[in-house]
Design an enzyme around this catalytic site. Structure first.
Site, PDB file in Angstrom:
ATOM      1  N   LYS A 274       0.834  -1.197   0.000  1.00  0.00           N
ATOM      2  CA  LYS A 274       0.000   0.000   0.000  1.00  0.00           C
ATOM      3  C   LYS A 274       0.873   1.252   0.000  1.00  0.00           C
ATOM      4  O   LYS A 274       2.012   1.206   0.459  1.00  0.00           O
ATOM      5  CB  LYS A 274      -0.857   0.027   1.280  1.00  0.00           C
ATOM      6  CG  LYS A 274      -1.973  -0.978   1.326  1.00  0.00           C
ATOM      7  CD  LYS A 274      -2.768  -0.852   2.631  1.00  0.00           C
ATOM      8  CE  LYS A 274      -3.882  -1.866   2.702  1.00  0.00           C
ATOM      9  NZ  LYS A 274      -4.965  -1.658   1.735  1.00  0.00           N
ATOM     10  N   ASP A 285      -7.400  -3.418  10.702  1.00  0.00           N
ATOM     11  CA  ASP A 285      -7.946  -4.357   9.720  1.00  0.00           C
ATOM     12  C   ASP A 285      -8.408  -5.671  10.367  1.00  0.00           C
ATOM     13  O   ASP A 285      -8.705  -6.638   9.685  1.00  0.00           O
ATOM     14  CB  ASP A 285      -6.894  -4.613   8.630  1.00  0.00           C
ATOM     15  CG  ASP A 285      -7.506  -4.970   7.290  1.00  0.00           C
ATOM     16  OD1 ASP A 285      -8.711  -4.721   7.098  1.00  0.00           O
ATOM     17  OD2 ASP A 285      -6.774  -5.516   6.435  1.00  0.00           O
ATOM     18  N   ARG A 348     -10.386 -11.591   1.877  1.00  0.00           N
ATOM     19  CA  ARG A 348     -11.267 -12.627   1.307  1.00  0.00           C
ATOM     20  C   ARG A 348     -10.597 -13.990   1.331  1.00  0.00           C
ATOM     21  O   ARG A 348     -11.276 -15.021   1.410  1.00  0.00           O
ATOM     22  CB  ARG A 348     -11.688 -12.203  -0.112  1.00  0.00           C
ATOM     23  CG  ARG A 348     -10.556 -12.055  -1.079  1.00  0.00           C
ATOM     24  CD  ARG A 348     -10.897 -11.175  -2.276  1.00  0.00           C
ATOM     25  NE  ARG A 348     -10.897  -9.753  -1.935  1.00  0.00           N
ATOM     26  CZ  ARG A 348     -11.175  -8.773  -2.799  1.00  0.00           C
ATOM     27  NH1 ARG A 348     -11.483  -9.067  -4.053  1.00  0.00           N
ATOM     28  NH2 ARG A 348     -11.150  -7.513  -2.422  1.00  0.00           N
TER      29      ARG A 348
HETATM   30  N1  BES Z   1      -8.060  -3.797   4.429  1.00  0.00           N
HETATM   31  C1  BES Z   1      -8.276  -3.352   3.113  1.00  0.00           C
HETATM   32  C2  BES Z   1      -9.579  -2.573   2.937  1.00  0.00           C
HETATM   33  C3  BES Z   1      -9.720  -1.282   3.706  1.00  0.00           C
HETATM   34  C4  BES Z   1      -9.521  -0.070   3.087  1.00  0.00           C
HETATM   35  C5  BES Z   1     -10.119  -1.291   5.016  1.00  0.00           C
HETATM   36  C6  BES Z   1      -9.692   1.110   3.789  1.00  0.00           C
HETATM   37  C7  BES Z   1     -10.296  -0.117   5.713  1.00  0.00           C
HETATM   38  C8  BES Z   1     -10.084   1.091   5.107  1.00  0.00           C
HETATM   39  C9  BES Z   1      -8.301  -4.537   2.158  1.00  0.00           C
HETATM   40  O1  BES Z   1      -7.515  -5.612   2.525  1.00  0.00           O
HETATM   41  C10 BES Z   1      -7.779  -4.054   0.851  1.00  0.00           C
HETATM   42  O2  BES Z   1      -6.647  -3.692   0.793  1.00  0.00           O
HETATM   43  N2  BES Z   1      -8.632  -4.080  -0.165  1.00  0.00           N
HETATM   44  C11 BES Z   1      -8.257  -3.632  -1.463  1.00  0.00           C
HETATM   45  C12 BES Z   1      -8.765  -4.631  -2.458  1.00  0.00           C
HETATM   46  C13 BES Z   1      -8.213  -4.468  -3.846  1.00  0.00           C
HETATM   47  C14 BES Z   1      -6.733  -4.719  -3.871  1.00  0.00           C
HETATM   48  C15 BES Z   1      -8.924  -5.426  -4.769  1.00  0.00           C
HETATM   49  C16 BES Z   1      -8.891  -2.266  -1.681  1.00  0.00           C
HETATM   50  O3  BES Z   1      -9.990  -2.022  -1.173  1.00  0.00           O
HETATM   51  O4  BES Z   1      -8.266  -1.447  -2.327  1.00  0.00           O
HETATM   52 ZN    ZN Z   2      -7.141  -5.860   4.502  1.00  0.00          ZN
HETATM   53 MN    MN Z   3      -5.524  -5.430   1.900  1.00  0.00          MN
END
Ligand code: BES
Ligand code: ZN
Ligand code: MN
Length: 496
Positions: A274, A285, A348
């Site tokens: 990230k 998370d 997931r």
């Molecule tokens: N933990 C994140 C989602 C998240 C984002 C939680 C902001 C709380 C606040 C999740 O694991 C994630 O990174 N999701 C990605 C999915 C994508 C790579 C398909 C996302 O939402 O960008």
């Molecule tokens: Zn996550």
């Molecule tokens: Mn993630």
């Protein structure tokens, strides 16, 4: 701290000293019983000061009268309940929070008489819950006291017509308050302190309440074939865990209900790392798992008459030489294979194995999972609603109703073949990312492949669990979202 607040009850009578709280409607008249307790002079004083200060008794407003002579008190706090419509939709927990935010003395007496309303003991208990939640603060790591901040009273006394009934109801609600507080604490804890093993130990601590707890370590998970979950954790030096909590408050042999939580103790994104800005928030998370632990606490403390399973997948998503790569293909416990497109779509993968495990082993009446799963849910619903995905209309409808009742609201989002199609993989049974469009639905579509037709609902709480809008009962970063919602769902439908 919220837990050190004492809440007492006594029958209505003359009240003197400390802060005194009374309630008025838009006519500015308190309930008739208030004049009896505080004297007609106090009622006249309220009317006089209200007119000077242009106070109209509107809902969510308050008038503070310092050092009144009648009654002799530090402050008289007049809280507005608004008109008939406001009163009909009154949220008692929010009202309790409002009161807790207005008082400042050492002791507070709440004259629990509400013009036009006759609250049940449960309503009073909700108010007490609101007081406790309002006073929650996470200051464990502050070595100096914040002098600018008033502590607020440590004791609240409700003057109510039936103190015994109120006391009983509040005792029941206490476990719920502690459950929410526990969930908030877990989410707020820094990720160096709370790894998968430490989190599992917090779940284990529920044995004190009579919850049976079982911890699966990596060896046990290998044996079960949970390679999707293990793949997420393999880049971390800290081992993954699954914690299974069982509360057997129902009839022996009654089919259990099950709650499953995403517990990524820190989500760096892994190799698909990230961006740096705001990455510290990814300590949260694991809010889904925190909610499940808080819920189990609440249910066990009130000895809920239901058989309940709580299961949480605990991993840390880190990049290193042994980390999972984009392009990897993992075989899940179900036997289905997943191609990893993006290592940041890890929640997931964790849930796929835990959902499968729970339906396979416990044959539950339903499964509800909670996960901070996608950023896309914030785009769709902001931070006001959690995304609800379900294969079962009745369960979805019950969740929506519990959401209305508690203020932890959900909004139903679509599943369907269109979304299944978006996660078809060239090389495996599915891929773990369907791209930007419909990101929350494609994530839910993947989960659905692991529920094996059990009635199921998925709550995407990425927006509601942390950094969510401040309310009268939530002044911190983590909200403990979902504990009150699911406690309510169980109470309304699944206790014999
Ligand atoms: N933990 C994140 C989602 C998240 C984002 C939680 C902001 C709380 C606040 C999740 O694991 C994630 O990174 N999701 C990605 C999915 C994508 C790579 C398909 C996302 O939402 O960008
Ligand atoms: Zn996550
Ligand atoms: Mn993630």
């Amino acid at each position: 701290m919220a837990d050190t607040i004492k809440i007492d009850f006594h029958a209505p009578g003359a009240v003197d000293g400390g802060d005194i709280v009374v309630f008025v409607d838009e006519t500015l008249k308190p309930a008739p019983a208030v004049a009896k307790q505080l004297g007609q002079k106090a009622v006249d004083l309220v009317a006089k000061v209200a007119s000077i200060e242009n106070f109209k008794g509107k809902a969510k407003s308050a008038l503070v009268i310092a050092a009144p002579t009648a009654p002799a008190a530090d402050r008289l706090i007049v809280v507005g309940l608004g008109g008939e419509k406001d009163r009909a939709g009154l949220d008692w927990a929010q009202l309790g929070g409002l009161v807790a935010g207005k008082v400042s003395g050492k002791a507070t007496t709440i004259v629990a008489e509400f013009p036009g309303l006759s609250p049940s003991p449960e309503n009073i208990a909700d108010m007490a819950l609101g007081i406790r939640l309002r006073r929650y603060a996470f200051d464990r790591y502050k070595t100096k006291k914040d002098d600018g901040k008033a502590e607020g009273p440590s004791r609240f006394v409700f003057a109510v017509s039936d103190p015994a009934a109120a006391k009983k109801a509040v005792k029941v609600a206490d476990g719920l308050a502690t459950g929410v507080t526990l969930a908030r604490d877990l989410v707020n804890e820094p990720p160096n302190v709370l790894g998968p093993e430490e989190f599992a130990a917090r779940a284990q601590a529920l044995t004190k309440l009579g919850v049976e707890v079982e911890i699966l370590d990596e060896k046990a998970m290998q044996k079960l074939g949970m390679r999707a979950l293990l793949g997420v954790g393999q880049g971390s030096t800290r081992g993954s865990r699954v914690a299974i909590m069982r509360w057997n408050g129902g009839k022996a042999g009654d089919q259990p209900i099950a709650f499953i939580g995403k517990g990524v103790v820190f989500d760096s994104g892994g190799i698909s790392i990230k961006p740096g800005g705001g990455m510290e928030d990814m300590k949260g998370d694991m809010a889904g798992a925190a909610c499940v632990v808080g819920l189990m606490h609440a249910l066990a403390s009130r000895k809920a008459k239901a058989n309940v399973i709580g299961a949480i997948g605990l991993v840390e998503n880190m990049p290193d030489g042994s980390a999972q790569r984009p392009g990897d293909i993992v075989t899940t416990m179900s036997g289905q294979t997943i191609e990893i497109i993006n290592t940041d779509a890890e929640g997931r993968l964790v849930l796929a194995d835990v959902l499968w495990y729970v339906q396979d082993r416990f044959k539950p009446k339903f499964m509800i999972d909670l996960a901070t799963l996608t950023g896309a849910i914030l785009v769709a619903l902001a931070q006001e609603y959690a995304g609800l995905f379900s294969n079962d209309d009745e369960l979805a409808q019950r969740l929506a109703a519990a959401g209305q009742a508690t203020g932890e609201r959900v909004w139903r989002m679509p599943l369907g073949p269109e979304f299944d199609k978006m996660i078809e993989s060239k090389f495996a049974d599915m891929k773990n990312s369907g791209g930007r469009q419909g990101g929350s639905s494609t994530a839910a579509a993947l989960l659905q492949k692991f529920v094996n037709d059990v009635p199921w609902a998925h709550l995407d709480i990425a927006g509601t669990a942390m950094g969510s809008p401040q309310t009268e009962i939530n002044k911190g970063w983590s909200s403990g979202w979902g504990v009150r919602l699911l406690d309510r769902l169980v109470r309304d439908h699944y206790e014999r």
